[in-house]
Every structure is written in structure tokens, then in C-alpha cells.
Design a protein around this motif. Sequence first.
Motif, PDB file in Angstrom:
ATOM      1  N   LEU A 116      75.711  50.002  51.705  1.00  0.00           N
ATOM      2  CA  LEU A 116      75.745  50.417  53.105  1.00  0.00           C
ATOM      3  C   LEU A 116      74.628  49.753  53.889  1.00  0.00           C
ATOM      4  N   ALA A 117      73.452  49.653  53.279  1.00  0.00           N
ATOM      5  CA  ALA A 117      72.319  49.025  53.963  1.00  0.00           C
ATOM      6  C   ALA A 117      72.610  47.554  54.281  1.00  0.00           C
ATOM      7  N   LYS A 118      73.231  46.860  53.328  1.00  0.00           N
ATOM      8  CA  LYS A 118      73.559  45.443  53.569  1.00  0.00           C
ATOM      9  C   LYS A 118      74.582  45.304  54.698  1.00  0.00           C
ATOM     10  N   GLN A 119      75.573  46.190  54.698  1.00  0.00           N
ATOM     11  CA  GLN A 119      76.582  46.132  55.758  1.00  0.00           C
ATOM     12  C   GLN A 119      75.975  46.453  57.116  1.00  0.00           C
ATOM     13  N   LEU A 120      75.089  47.428  57.150  1.00  0.00           N
ATOM     14  CA  LEU A 120      74.427  47.763  58.406  1.00  0.00           C
ATOM     15  C   LEU A 120      73.545  46.620  58.888  1.00  0.00           C
ATOM     16  N   GLN A 121      72.869  45.963  57.958  1.00  0.00           N
ATOM     17  CA  GLN A 121      72.004  44.848  58.327  1.00  0.00           C
ATOM     18  C   GLN A 121      72.825  43.724  58.953  1.00  0.00           C
ATOM     19  N   ARG A 122      73.939  43.352  58.329  1.00  0.00           N
ATOM     20  CA  ARG A 122      74.771  42.282  58.862  1.00  0.00           C
ATOM     21  C   ARG A 122      75.391  42.690  60.193  1.00  0.00           C
ATOM     22  N   TRP A 123      75.815  43.948  60.295  1.00  0.00           N
ATOM     23  CA  TRP A 123      76.399  44.431  61.549  1.00  0.00           C
ATOM     24  C   TRP A 123      75.385  44.389  62.676  1.00  0.00           C
ATOM     25  N   ALA A 124      74.162  44.826  62.411  1.00  0.00           N
ATOM     26  CA  ALA A 124      73.131  44.865  63.440  1.00  0.00           C
ATOM     27  C   ALA A 124      72.772  43.460  63.913  1.00  0.00           C
ATOM     28  N   VAL A 125      72.692  42.518  62.975  1.00  0.00           N
ATOM     29  CA  VAL A 125      72.337  41.142  63.348  1.00  0.00           C
ATOM     30  C   VAL A 125      73.471  40.478  64.114  1.00  0.00           C
TER      31      VAL A 125
ATOM     32  N   LEU B 233      66.068  45.757  58.270  1.00  0.00           N
ATOM     33  CA  LEU B 233      66.267  44.357  58.622  1.00  0.00           C
ATOM     34  C   LEU B 233      65.222  43.434  58.011  1.00  0.00           C
ATOM     35  N   ASN B 234      64.288  43.995  57.219  1.00  0.00           N
ATOM     36  CA  ASN B 234      63.208  43.189  56.629  1.00  0.00           C
ATOM     37  C   ASN B 234      62.434  42.426  57.709  1.00  0.00           C
ATOM     38  N   THR B 235      62.129  43.123  58.781  1.00  0.00           N
ATOM     39  CA  THR B 235      61.405  42.502  59.883  1.00  0.00           C
ATOM     40  C   THR B 235      59.985  42.171  59.458  1.00  0.00           C
ATOM     41  N   PRO B 236      59.571  40.909  59.564  1.00  0.00           N
ATOM     42  CA  PRO B 236      58.192  40.556  59.171  1.00  0.00           C
ATOM     43  C   PRO B 236      57.182  41.165  60.131  1.00  0.00           C
ATOM     44  N   GLN B 237      56.056  41.572  59.598  1.00  0.00           N
ATOM     45  CA  GLN B 237      55.016  42.192  60.413  1.00  0.00           C
ATOM     46  C   GLN B 237      53.934  41.206  60.835  1.00  0.00           C
ATOM     47  N   GLN B 238      53.791  40.109  60.092  1.00  0.00           N
ATOM     48  CA  GLN B 238      52.741  39.155  60.397  1.00  0.00           C
ATOM     49  C   GLN B 238      53.284  37.740  60.304  1.00  0.00           C
ATOM     50  N   ALA B 239      52.700  36.845  61.050  1.00  0.00           N
ATOM     51  CA  ALA B 239      53.054  35.435  60.993  1.00  0.00           C
ATOM     52  C   ALA B 239      51.850  34.631  61.466  1.00  0.00           C
ATOM     53  N   LYS B 240      51.811  33.375  61.048  1.00  0.00           N
ATOM     54  CA  LYS B 240      50.712  32.493  61.434  1.00  0.00           C
ATOM     55  C   LYS B 240      51.071  31.739  62.709  1.00  0.00           C
ATOM     56  N   PHE B 241      50.496  32.182  63.808  1.00  0.00           N
ATOM     57  CA  PHE B 241      50.709  31.525  65.092  1.00  0.00           C
ATOM     58  C   PHE B 241      49.500  30.634  65.399  1.00  0.00           C
ATOM     59  N   ARG B 242      49.817  29.461  65.935  1.00  0.00           N
ATOM     60  CA  ARG B 242      48.758  28.503  66.238  1.00  0.00           C
ATOM     61  C   ARG B 242      48.561  28.424  67.741  1.00  0.00           C
ATOM     62  N   LYS B 243      47.320  28.529  68.171  1.00  0.00           N
ATOM     63  CA  LYS B 243      46.997  28.496  69.588  1.00  0.00           C
ATOM     64  C   LYS B 243      46.872  27.059  70.082  1.00  0.00           C
ATOM     65  N   LEU B 244      47.483  26.788  71.225  1.00  0.00           N
ATOM     66  CA  LEU B 244      47.317  25.528  71.931  1.00  0.00           C
ATOM     67  C   LEU B 244      46.678  25.818  73.285  1.00  0.00           C
ATOM     68  N   GLU B 245      46.457  24.787  74.066  1.00  0.00           N
ATOM     69  CA  GLU B 245      45.766  24.972  75.343  1.00  0.00           C
ATOM     70  C   GLU B 245      46.548  25.866  76.299  1.00  0.00           C
ATOM     71  N   ASN B 246      47.870  25.732  76.298  1.00  0.00           N
ATOM     72  CA  ASN B 246      48.676  26.478  77.268  1.00  0.00           C
ATOM     73  C   ASN B 246      49.739  27.355  76.613  1.00  0.00           C
TER      74      ASN B 246
END
Length: 698
Positions: free
Chosen positions: A121-130, A161-174
Motif C-alpha cells: 500500500l505504501a508503494k502504491q501511495l508513493q507512486r500515486w502521490a508523485v 516519499l523518502n523526502t531527503p532532509q539535507q543536501a549539499k548546496f553551493r553558494k554563488l555570487e547571485n
Amino acid sequence: MLPKDCREMASNKSEEGRSLIYSKKKTIVGERQVRRRLAASVKNILQDQSQDAVNNCLHNQNSDTVSNTYLPTYSDNINSDISDDSSEHSTAADFTVITDIEDNIEVLPVASHTNNTASNLAKQLQRWAVDNKITHLALNNLLKILSPFHTDLCLDSRTLLNTPQQAKFRKLENGELIYFGFSKFLAEFVSGKFHIKDNIIEISFNIDGLPLFHSSSTCLWPILGLIKHNFVQKPFPITVFCGTSKPSPLHMFLDNFVSDLKVLLKDGFKYNNKTYSIKIHSFVCDAPARAFIKCIKTHTGYYACEKCTQCGEYFNGRVIMRSVSCPKRNDLQFQLHIDEDHHLGVSPLLDLSFGLVSCFPIDYMHAVCLGVMRKLLNTWTCGKLSVRLPAKSVSTISQYMVNIRKCIPFEFSRKSRSLSDLARWKATEFRLFLLYLGPIVLKNVLPISIYENFMLLHCGIIILCSKTHISLLGYEFAGELLNKFIKHCEIIYGKEFLVYNVHLLCHLSDDVAKYGPLDEFSSFPFENYLGQMKHLVRSYHKPLQQIYKRLMEMGNFDFNVSENKIDTSLEHNMGPTPCHGKYKQFQKLKYGNSSFSTYSHSEANCYFLKGNVVIRVYNILVEQDNSNIFLYGKQFSNYSSLYTYPFDSNLINISVVSLLSSDLNLYSISDISCKCILIPLNSGTAKWASLPLIHKII
């Protein structure tokens, strides 16, 4: 029942008691959650007891029934209560505990396959939600509704949905960027059951910018990749930048992309003890993006042309390029910066050691569809008086295009619209007009000189869009037609018409000679993906983080391929059928990249070419014994040319058809050359213009 101290506190209705006992609103929960709540509540109530007594009770507690974390000193009483209430059932492990607001505990039996059911059921809900782009708030509400009936189902959409909580973002000037890389997608690709010729993977890249909101300057600049293969698949993201303008500095934006691609080009991609060679197919970008990443003059500059050394001239407020025969640029000249007037700096892409002239083909979606075709239509509707159409002629064209909307097949994502909506037309609508509708709706409306000039453009592009037409007439011939179009434009519309996009037409045939038909190196698949990426942003707050999380929830790196399957659907028994044989009858057929229907189901999708004969489909039949598929239809018997300038349209199977035969015949699906679009003519007779679909050729 809860211990006496807990019941007394609840009965006193003190603020402290309510906060402990009724901290959770949910009334039906799983056994594990009940144990956690009871343990936490009792621990807070008896926090004045010594820690030694608590540890002693924890040691004596049965770990199979209650978790050893945060257990109270009287956990044995809790266990005995559960055992007493559930004595009529088999084992404690087969129970789901349900609590209500009065602190009563009821134990119900649970089937042994509950965990498997919840997982499915969880897999079906995940695919349906996406697939349906369900928001987290809506999904949370749904999970609360389902939880009483599926107690093992998670209660939060981020967990589902296995939503990630962290990611490596790189800062640029703008702004900032997120780097996805190549490895994960390439692994998905090579692990699929696809034949990779000579273990060589060619990748086409796209870099472009798109605004996110109407009321701010926030924009996205993704780097997308697309593997060139003999099937249809979607692009994948490599880098996504979000900021208030173009990514700056450029070398930081391209840093990870260039370094990783450099390693792949040198060492290949290794997977399961097998090495795949990686090659750059092309960089498909519009003119501003090409100028940005190549560090050259933009399309408004005097030395802006990327393919030749022509110097533009300033005329009536714009830079024009009149010549079609200037010396061509090459990769070595670009690398050595021979033409200093063409360069603004050193491109980071030079580290990849590939051709920055030859590997940057002209994108006909921007240059031709959104460039030349849109410029022509704007000139005819609101240009200078010498070439502007009367309002009555514009109205006639618009009405014609609205009337034939029902004739546009499934393969076109947008139907024809009135010229009053010209400012809102998309690239696919300009392509539809240029390749299919223009020769029909403009005939006998435009002045003959302007119409024949348009036909030079139509015929040149339609040849370059089809392998069949290229092999028949040659890309050199198409190049001659486009060069003639440019020269005639100067006579008809004036020198000011010869802007950058019009000049690029003289170089299109060279790119086709290297890469094949125009759709092999167009931006259409990338633009479709960019539109999908834009819709992943649901609010103004942290759009890049939203895009990253949505892409990871979608399982973006799962390889999706549109296989050329043969499928039938919509079974019926209304006929007609042959007098011999037994068949199942269907109204729709999916074959290759095209969809066919019966005439009764869809008048726009029931035509195909067998050689140079047009067939109308009246039924789709499948033999019951061996499942052979046939199209049952009638053919047109009278054919004439739709146009004769600059060549006879019958050469490329564009005809005026009439006189439908009364005889029904069986046609195998192997008889299908390609699908056709039939447009009724305004002649007052039963005649149709028949044009093969060249951008969806089978």
C-alpha cells in the motif's frame, strides 16, 4: 486500564495531566506507538522516583512485549493489563492496540500478512502521490484517514516519499546550485535491458534559463543531459542553479560538470566490471545560452555568428547579416581565439577538448520556429503596410485554423489557434503552422510572391526534418532553398528583416549533414522537461530546495523509456468486419510512436500512408487464433499536387486527395509507412490536403 495515578490525574483534569495523557489526538494507533506513549507518560509522572528503581523495572520487563526505552517502574502492570484483555487471542505479536480518549485499551487480532500489505500500500501511495503531484499537506491528511485501517502505515508524507532532509548546496555570487552528477543516471541506464552499440554512450546537453515567477527575477539555470539512443526517454538533471540572474561566476557554475565530464571522457564509465565510452553528442542551447557558456558575442553583436566570420551591419536600429557565403569558422580557430572580435573571454568548456563550433548545432526550435516563423507571422499581421495583410485576410486565416482544430491528431500537444492569440503561441504551434498548416491556410490569401517565399522556407525545413526526404532530395538542395529564401526576404521585407535568426538558416543544412534530421538536435525534449521542473515549485520559499526534494521523491534517476509497443484498446463489436475469419475488434491502436483510431472514434487519427496511398481506417482487427493485427479501411483513389513550387509536393507524399473507395480492405500493420494528417480544403468540394507526420515518423 492505566495505572491508578494516571487515572487520578486524568480525572482531576489538571493542565499537567491533560498535557501528558491527551498529548496525542489520534485515537487508533499501532502497538508500538501505544507502548511509547504509555512509557513516556508514566516516566514524566513518576520522575521523582529514583533512577535505580526505574532501571530495575526495565531489567525485569519482557522485551518482546514492551520496548526497553523509557519504560516506567510499573511496566509489569501494563503488561498484565494487556495480557488480561487479550487472553482470548493467540499471541501478543498478532495484536494491534487501539486507544481512545478515555484511556481504555482494546486489542484486536491482526493477520500475519499485515506488514506485506502495508508495504504494498505504501508503494502504491508513493507512486500515486508523485504521479498526481499531491502536496505533503494533502497526503498527510490522507494518511490520517487510512491509519485506523492500516496501522503499520507511516503517518508522515516525508517518510512515505523518502523526502531527503539535507543536501549539499553551493553558494554563488547571485544564487546557489545543487549538483546531481552523472553516475546515478548512467548506472540506471546501463543496468537496463538495452542494447548499447559498441559500449558507446553519446550524451546531448542543454543549458538554458527560465523564469520561475512573474513577480520576481528569480530564475533557474539547469544543465540537462539526454542520452542519444534508438528509443524515447526523458532528460536528466546534472546541475540546477537558482538565482536572480545568470549564474555568476561562470567557472563555478560549470566547475563540477566540467571536471566530472572530463574524467568520463578520458576513463569512461565503469559498471559491473564493464567500461562504457562516453562521448559528447552535442550542446543544444538557444543563442543567448550559447553565447553565455562559450563566452562570445551575443546575437546582437557585429561578429555574433558562431558558424561564419560575417561582420554584421547596423541598419534601422538593429544589426543585420546579409551574406550567406562567408568563410566558415572551425574548432581550431575557436580554440586559438583567431577572431578576437568574436570572443569575450575563455570558456571553461575548453578544458573538455571538444569542438566548440561543431558540437554546438543550431537549435531549430528557437531559431526557426520561435525565430523566423514567428517573425513572418508578426510581419504579416502588424508589420509595415507594404507586406501587412488586410484585416479580412487575417480573419479568414484565423477562422480557418479554428475550424480545423478537430483535424489535428493526438501527436500534436496543442491544436491550431487564431492569429489573435499569436503572442501566446508556443514553439509547437509555430512548428505545426510551418510544417503542416501554412501551405494550406495561406494559399490564395497571401500575395503570390509572399506565398512562394514562405514555401521556400516550408520546403527547406520539411526536407531537413525527415530522413526519408533527406535521402530523396538531399540536404544540399534544402540548403539552396533556404539561401534563396534569405535573398528573397531582403527584396520583399527589406534589409531590416535579415536579423541573426534569419541568417542562421544558411547554416542549418551543415548541421543536418553532421547530426541528421533537425529533431535529432532540437530543444523540444529539453523544453518539455524544463516546464515539468518549473511546476515542481509550489511556493516562493526556497525554490531550489523544493525542486531537489521533488526530484528525489519522483525517483528522477529511474530510467524511463517509452518502448515501441503495439497495443490495442477499446474493444467493441460494432464492425465492419470481413466475411471470412474471426476477429476481435478495437477502436484504438498504439504502434510505434503513433496512435491510430477508427473513423467513428476519431476523425483526426484514422489516416495512414501505405507507400503513397492514403487509407482511412474503419476498424482495427485482431485475429483470435494468432493475434495478427489488421487495419480494415478504404483508400482514396484520386491524387493531385498541393503545390508545385519550389517542387512538386507529390515527391514528398503531400497531396490533395478525394474520391474515397467504397471497398473495404485488410491492411497489415507492416503496411503502415507513417501516419497522415488530413485537412479539408476550402474549395467547397470533398477534398483534403494529406500530409505525412514527419516529426513522428515510425
